[in-house]
Design a protein around this motif. Structure first.
Motif, PDB file in Angstrom:
ATOM      1  N   CYS A   6       0.873  -1.171   0.000  1.00  0.00           N
ATOM      2  CA  CYS A   6       0.000   0.000   0.000  1.00  0.00           C
ATOM      3  C   CYS A   6       0.907   1.216   0.000  1.00  0.00           C
ATOM      4  CB  CYS A   6      -0.899  -0.009   1.242  1.00  0.00           C
ATOM      5  SG  CYS A   6      -2.179  -1.241   1.206  1.00  0.00           S
ATOM      6  N   ASN A   7       1.160   1.732  -1.183  1.00  0.00           N
ATOM      7  CA  ASN A   7       1.984   2.934  -1.293  1.00  0.00           C
ATOM      8  C   ASN A   7       1.462   3.789  -2.445  1.00  0.00           C
ATOM      9  OD1 ASN A   7       3.042   1.859  -3.720  1.00  0.00           O
ATOM     10  ND2 ASN A   7       4.775   0.934  -2.668  1.00  0.00           N
ATOM     11  N   PHE A  14      -3.542   1.540  -9.351  1.00  0.00           N
ATOM     12  CA  PHE A  14      -4.944   1.199  -9.123  1.00  0.00           C
ATOM     13  C   PHE A  14      -5.870   2.248  -9.730  1.00  0.00           C
ATOM     14  CE2 PHE A  14      -8.727   1.795  -6.477  1.00  0.00           C
ATOM     15  CZ  PHE A  14      -9.363   0.582  -6.710  1.00  0.00           C
ATOM     16  N   LEU A  15      -5.601   3.529  -9.470  1.00  0.00           N
ATOM     17  CA  LEU A  15      -6.437   4.592 -10.026  1.00  0.00           C
ATOM     18  C   LEU A  15      -6.455   4.559 -11.550  1.00  0.00           C
ATOM     19  CD1 LEU A  15      -5.452   7.660  -7.791  1.00  0.00           C
ATOM     20  CD2 LEU A  15      -7.550   6.297  -7.667  1.00  0.00           C
ATOM     21  N   ASN A  16      -5.289   4.382 -12.137  1.00  0.00           N
ATOM     22  CA  ASN A  16      -5.199   4.343 -13.599  1.00  0.00           C
ATOM     23  C   ASN A  16      -6.010   3.192 -14.186  1.00  0.00           C
ATOM     24  OD1 ASN A  16      -3.467   6.518 -13.379  1.00  0.00           O
ATOM     25  ND2 ASN A  16      -1.622   5.319 -13.750  1.00  0.00           N
ATOM     26  N   LEU A  18      -8.530   1.531 -12.694  1.00  0.00           N
ATOM     27  CA  LEU A  18      -9.952   1.727 -12.427  1.00  0.00           C
ATOM     28  C   LEU A  18     -10.558   2.740 -13.387  1.00  0.00           C
ATOM     29  CD1 LEU A  18     -12.389   1.052 -10.646  1.00  0.00           C
ATOM     30  CD2 LEU A  18     -11.649   2.875  -9.093  1.00  0.00           C
ATOM     31  N   SER A  19      -9.817   3.762 -13.724  1.00  0.00           N
ATOM     32  CA  SER A  19     -10.341   4.794 -14.628  1.00  0.00           C
ATOM     33  C   SER A  19     -10.608   4.243 -16.034  1.00  0.00           C
ATOM     34  CB  SER A  19      -9.388   5.986 -14.700  1.00  0.00           C
ATOM     35  OG  SER A  19      -8.251   5.686 -15.473  1.00  0.00           O
ATOM     36  N   LYS A  20      -9.953   3.149 -16.391  1.00  0.00           N
ATOM     37  CA  LYS A  20     -10.143   2.539 -17.717  1.00  0.00           C
ATOM     38  C   LYS A  20     -11.417   1.707 -17.807  1.00  0.00           C
ATOM     39  CE  LYS A  20      -5.173   2.160 -18.491  1.00  0.00           C
ATOM     40  NZ  LYS A  20      -4.051   1.192 -18.605  1.00  0.00           N
ATOM     41  N   ILE A  21     -11.974   1.334 -16.648  1.00  0.00           N
ATOM     42  CA  ILE A  21     -13.207   0.550 -16.632  1.00  0.00           C
ATOM     43  C   ILE A  21     -14.371   1.518 -16.808  1.00  0.00           C
ATOM     44  CG2 ILE A  21     -14.681  -0.973 -15.255  1.00  0.00           C
ATOM     45  CD1 ILE A  21     -12.097  -1.860 -13.789  1.00  0.00           C
ATOM     46  N   ASN A  22     -15.170   1.307 -17.839  1.00  0.00           N
ATOM     47  CA  ASN A  22     -16.259   2.236 -18.176  1.00  0.00           C
ATOM     48  C   ASN A  22     -15.741   3.675 -18.140  1.00  0.00           C
ATOM     49  OD1 ASN A  22     -18.146   0.085 -18.317  1.00  0.00           O
ATOM     50  ND2 ASN A  22     -18.445   0.188 -16.121  1.00  0.00           N
TER      51      ASN A  22
END
Length: 113
Positions: A6-7, A14-16, A18-22
């Motif tokens: 967790c860093n 993770f953000l990158n 997740l942003s690609k999903i829908n």
């Protein structure tokens, strides 16, 4: 997504992803105040916003209720290896944690008033 630490670097990954999903969907992430959530070098994708909970407020964090469900399934068990532990968590998440359960656990009255 399973990452080794967790860093800030892994949170950015993770953000990158997740942003690609829908990607046409705007996502609001409710986060606790973990240091890696607030790394200055983070680049928040354009289709996302981060909303931080007040400090020391686990009762407001829906993720705590999800973790409680997972922990209940893992109580009083011994895992000999990290691989066994990962397999068990994965199995629980796939079989127990459904979209309906997440909605039920996260539908706090204060969200809708």
């Amino acid at each position: 997504m399973e990452l080794p630490n967790c860093n800030g670097e892994n949170f950015q990954i993770f953000l990158n992803e997740l942003s690609k999903i829908n990607p046409e969907e705007f996502k609001v992430m409710i986060l606790d105040n973990g240091a890696f959530h607030k790394v200055k070098s983070l680049t928040i994708p354009k289709n996302m916003a981060l909303l931080f909970l007040p400090p020391y407020s686990p009762e407001l964090n829906p993720a705590e209720l999800v973790w409680l469900q997972i922990k209940r399934k893992m109580t009083h068990k011994i895992y000999n290896t990290m691989e066994e532990l990962k397999t068990e968590i994965s199995k629980i998440v796939k079989n127990l944690i459904t979209k309906e359960l997440i909605i039920q656990l996260c539908a706090f009255d204060y969200f809708f008033n």
